[in-house]
Design a protein around this motif. Structure first.
Motif, PDB file in Angstrom:
ATOM      1  N   HIS A 171       0.829  -1.215   0.000  1.00 26.96           N
ATOM      2  CA  HIS A 171       0.000   0.000   0.000  1.00 26.96           C
ATOM      3  C   HIS A 171       0.859   1.260   0.000  1.00 26.96           C
ATOM      4  O   HIS A 171       0.481   2.276  -0.550  1.00 26.96           O
ATOM      5  N   ALA A 172       2.005   1.209   0.668  1.00 28.43           N
ATOM      6  CA  ALA A 172       2.889   2.381   0.723  1.00 28.43           C
ATOM      7  C   ALA A 172       4.332   1.914   0.768  1.00 28.43           C
ATOM      8  O   ALA A 172       4.640   0.885   1.376  1.00 28.43           O
ATOM      9  N   ALA A 173       5.194   2.669   0.105  1.00 27.75           N
ATOM     10  CA  ALA A 173       6.621   2.310   0.061  1.00 27.75           C
ATOM     11  C   ALA A 173       7.434   3.580   0.267  1.00 27.75           C
ATOM     12  O   ALA A 173       7.373   4.500  -0.555  1.00 27.75           O
ATOM     13  N   GLY A 174       8.174   3.621   1.366  1.00 28.36           N
ATOM     14  CA  GLY A 174       9.031   4.782   1.631  1.00 28.36           C
ATOM     15  C   GLY A 174      10.206   4.806   0.665  1.00 28.36           C
ATOM     16  O   GLY A 174      10.655   3.762   0.184  1.00 28.36           O
ATOM     17  N   ILE A 201       7.365  10.851  10.336  1.00 27.44           N
ATOM     18  CA  ILE A 201       7.306  12.160   9.676  1.00 27.44           C
ATOM     19  C   ILE A 201       7.240  11.949   8.162  1.00 27.44           C
ATOM     20  O   ILE A 201       8.251  11.621   7.528  1.00 27.44           O
ATOM     21  N   VAL A 202       6.052  12.139   7.600  1.00 31.43           N
ATOM     22  CA  VAL A 202       5.880  12.002   6.150  1.00 31.43           C
ATOM     23  C   VAL A 202       5.821  13.410   5.557  1.00 31.43           C
ATOM     24  O   VAL A 202       4.861  14.142   5.755  1.00 31.43           O
ATOM     25  N   GLY A 203       6.893  13.764   4.836  1.00 36.97           N
ATOM     26  CA  GLY A 203       6.971  15.119   4.288  1.00 36.97           C
ATOM     27  C   GLY A 203       6.307  15.243   2.942  1.00 36.97           C
ATOM     28  O   GLY A 203       5.823  16.321   2.566  1.00 36.97           O
ATOM     29  N   LYS A 204       6.249  14.153   2.178  1.00 36.97           N
ATOM     30  CA  LYS A 204       5.688  14.232   0.832  1.00 36.97           C
ATOM     31  C   LYS A 204       5.189  12.863   0.392  1.00 36.97           C
ATOM     32  O   LYS A 204       5.863  11.857   0.620  1.00 36.97           O
ATOM     33  N   VAL A 205       3.997  12.857  -0.249  1.00 34.81           N
ATOM     34  CA  VAL A 205       3.423  11.604  -0.746  1.00 34.81           C
ATOM     35  C   VAL A 205       3.337  11.678  -2.267  1.00 34.81           C
ATOM     36  O   VAL A 205       2.875  12.676  -2.823  1.00 34.81           O
ATOM     37  N   PHE A 206       3.808  10.635  -2.930  1.00 36.05           N
ATOM     38  CA  PHE A 206       3.752  10.533  -4.389  1.00 36.05           C
ATOM     39  C   PHE A 206       2.857   9.356  -4.769  1.00 36.05           C
ATOM     40  O   PHE A 206       2.764   8.375  -4.016  1.00 36.05           O
ATOM     41  N   THR A 207       2.227   9.428  -5.962  1.00 32.75           N
ATOM     42  CA  THR A 207       1.490   8.259  -6.437  1.00 32.75           C
ATOM     43  C   THR A 207       2.487   7.283  -7.054  1.00 32.75           C
ATOM     44  O   THR A 207       3.627   7.645  -7.371  1.00 32.75           O
ATOM     45  N   ALA A 223      16.718  16.801  -4.277  1.00 31.95           N
ATOM     46  CA  ALA A 223      16.262  18.195  -4.222  1.00 31.95           C
ATOM     47  C   ALA A 223      15.804  18.570  -2.817  1.00 31.95           C
ATOM     48  O   ALA A 223      15.919  19.721  -2.406  1.00 31.95           O
ATOM     49  N   GLY A 224      15.291  17.607  -2.043  1.00 37.07           N
ATOM     50  CA  GLY A 224      14.808  17.901  -0.679  1.00 37.07           C
ATOM     51  C   GLY A 224      13.590  18.804  -0.717  1.00 37.07           C
ATOM     52  O   GLY A 224      12.732  18.670  -1.585  1.00 37.07           O
ATOM     53  N   GLY A 225      13.542  19.761   0.237  1.00 39.29           N
ATOM     54  CA  GLY A 225      12.415  20.691   0.254  1.00 39.29           C
ATOM     55  C   GLY A 225      11.252  20.191   1.102  1.00 39.29           C
ATOM     56  O   GLY A 225      10.207  20.823   1.142  1.00 39.29           O
ATOM     57  N   TYR A 226      11.386  19.036   1.736  1.00 41.05           N
ATOM     58  CA  TYR A 226      10.365  18.572   2.680  1.00 41.05           C
ATOM     59  C   TYR A 226      11.080  17.945   3.868  1.00 41.05           C
ATOM     60  O   TYR A 226      12.261  17.623   3.806  1.00 41.05           O
ATOM     61  N   ARG A 227      10.311  17.779   4.959  1.00 47.08           N
ATOM     62  CA  ARG A 227      10.897  17.212   6.181  1.00 47.08           C
ATOM     63  C   ARG A 227      10.613  15.726   6.254  1.00 47.08           C
ATOM     64  O   ARG A 227       9.595  15.249   5.758  1.00 47.08           O
ATOM     65  N   GLY A 228      11.507  15.000   6.899  1.00 47.30           N
ATOM     66  CA  GLY A 228      11.268  13.572   7.095  1.00 47.30           C
ATOM     67  C   GLY A 228      11.326  12.808   5.784  1.00 47.30           C
ATOM     68  O   GLY A 228      12.277  12.946   5.020  1.00 47.30           O
ATOM     69  N   LYS A 229      10.266  12.041   5.508  1.00 48.14           N
ATOM     70  CA  LYS A 229      10.318  11.058   4.434  1.00 48.14           C
ATOM     71  C   LYS A 229       9.393  11.359   3.263  1.00 48.14           C
ATOM     72  O   LYS A 229       8.326  11.935   3.414  1.00 48.14           O
ATOM     73  N   ALA A 230       9.798  10.850   2.083  1.00 44.10           N
ATOM     74  CA  ALA A 230       8.916  10.792   0.921  1.00 44.10           C
ATOM     75  C   ALA A 230       8.407   9.357   0.810  1.00 44.10           C
ATOM     76  O   ALA A 230       9.148   8.407   1.054  1.00 44.10           O
ATOM     77  N   VAL A 231       7.127   9.224   0.446  1.00 42.21           N
ATOM     78  CA  VAL A 231       6.477   7.903   0.400  1.00 42.21           C
ATOM     79  C   VAL A 231       5.685   7.765  -0.898  1.00 42.21           C
ATOM     80  O   VAL A 231       5.032   8.722  -1.339  1.00 42.21           O
TER      81      VAL A 231
END
Ligand SMILES: NC(=O)c1ccc[n+]([C@@H]2O[C@H](COP(=O)([O-])OP(=O)(O)OC[C@H]3O[C@@H](n4cnc5c(N)ncnc54)[C@H](OP(=O)(O)O)[C@@H]3O)[C@@H](O)[C@H]2O)c1
Length: 332
Positions: free
Chosen positions: A33-36, A300-306, A319-327
């Motif tokens: 369902h989700a993958a960091g 800490i989920v900073g950004k969610v992508f499809t 590039a960063g620009g968000y805190r914690g993790k992208a998922v």
């Protein structure tokens, strides 16, 4: 099933139709369902780990997963279909940027009940890294002074919370816009790494978690009290790692040589340097779930992508620009 793969190192991640996972007798088949996303995924894509982790290409990337159990192998005793789980699969069996993955039972745990799938999928690799650095290797105790570098990042944001829970006084490095955020996670001392020099401001530390390497690592040795320790996760690898990785003698010698300068400097200062290369552990994830459900650790989920945005998501790590993790969210 659909998955994101590389067929050659350095090529962009691309979507492909791949075979369904083979489920061994001690494996659990998980609907993802989700993958960091992790810096490790990008380093593997670039071929930076091909000596240490000689993967066969084509390779499905992805080291973190939260999802639902679809079926279990005949010797599995701890999970059943429908269970909501999370994992960092064993390094030889990664591949979470896919609709399904088979994972060894020993590497899996029930996800924290209080966490969403995205939150749970953000946790395994970074939370296991923080756990293995601070609990296992660092043995952090009440009253110790601990510096966590890059406190606003994936590892740092969990490590600050865990070090506080263990009773340490916690310093961290972050850019000024993240000062309030890392204080909110529990940091007692916040150093702006752009305008301040942590080496001039800190001394007498018991432990440093270094995620940057290079000059940052050498400076970190100099803020320790005698007997203190730096645990490095960005390298260089040390002899203990080369031994445990089962590398051939030539590679082992070469890898050992990479850390000889920093180990020599550490010896002169009366401190030590250890490299950590995190590993999968269902047992540790169970303890991490308990801390999340007790409100002690906050993902800490900073950004969610499809799912289809996986290539951009991987690029976003630089590039960063968000805190914690992208998922990545994986809808089926
Ligand atoms: N060996 C292992 O087992 C292991 C495990 C996990 C990770 N790692 C490695 O550890 C590193 C960190 O991983 P991560 O997932 O935490 O990365 P990350 O989330 O991408 O880290 C990004 C953070 O780094 C901070 N940063 C950048 N330059 C900095 C500096 N000079 N001083 C202090 N902070 C700085 C940024 O802070 P601001 O936003 O505040 O500017 C940003 O929040 C990566 O190299 C990764 O591959 C190794």
């Amino acid at each position: 099933m659909r998955a994101f793969v590389i067929t050659k190192y350095k090529e962009p991640l691309r979507e492909a139709e791949v075979a369904e996972p083979t489920v061994g007798e001690r494996d659990v088949l998980v609907q993802v369902h989700a993958a960091g996303l992790n810096q490790l995924d990008e380093k593997i894509r670039l071929g930076e780990f091909k000596q240490i982790l000689p993967y066969k290409l084509q390779l499905v990337l992805g080291n973190d997963v939260a999802g639902t159990v679809l079926s279990v192998g005949e010797k599995v005793t701890g999970f059943k279909p429908g269970d909501e789980v999370y994992s960092r699969p064993h390094q030889d069996r990664m591949g979470t940027f896919a609709e399904r993955i088979a994972i060894a039972e020993e590497d899996l745990a029930l996800k924290p009940r209080s966490a969403s799938m995205e939150e749970a999928g953000s946790l395994p690799l970074v939370a296991l890294t923080a756990w293995q650095a601070l609990v296992e290797q660092g043995k952090v105790r009440q009253g110790q002074k601990v510096l966590i570098h890059a406190g606003a990042g994936g590892v740092g944001s969990i490590a600050i919370q865990l070090a506080k829970h263990l009773g340490a006084t916690v310093a961290t490095t972050a850019s000024s816009s993240n000062a309030g955020f890392v204080r909110g996670l529990g940091a007692d001392v916040v150093i702006d790494y752009v305008t301040q020099d942590f080496e001039q401001l800190l001394s007498g530390y018991d432990l440093v978690l270094d995620s940057l390497g290079g000059d940052n690592l050498h400076k970190s040795l100099r803020i320790l009290k005698p007997g203190g320790k730096v645990i490095g996760i960005a390298g260089p690898p040390d002899p203990a790692f080369a031994r445990a990785a089962g590398l051939n003698p030539i590679l082992r010698l070469a890898i050992t040589g990479l850390s000889s300068k920093v180990r020599k400097q550490a010896r002169k200062l009366g401190v030590s340097y250890e490299f950590l290369f995190m590993r999968a552990s269902g047992d540790q994830l169970r303890q991490i779930s308990a801390l999340v459900d007790a409100g002690i650790l906050r993902p800490i989920v900073g950004k969610v992508f499809t799912f289809v945005e996986a290539p951009e998501a991987l690029q976003s790590l630089a590039a960063g620009g968000y805190r914690g993790k992208a998922v990545l969210t994986v809808t089926n």
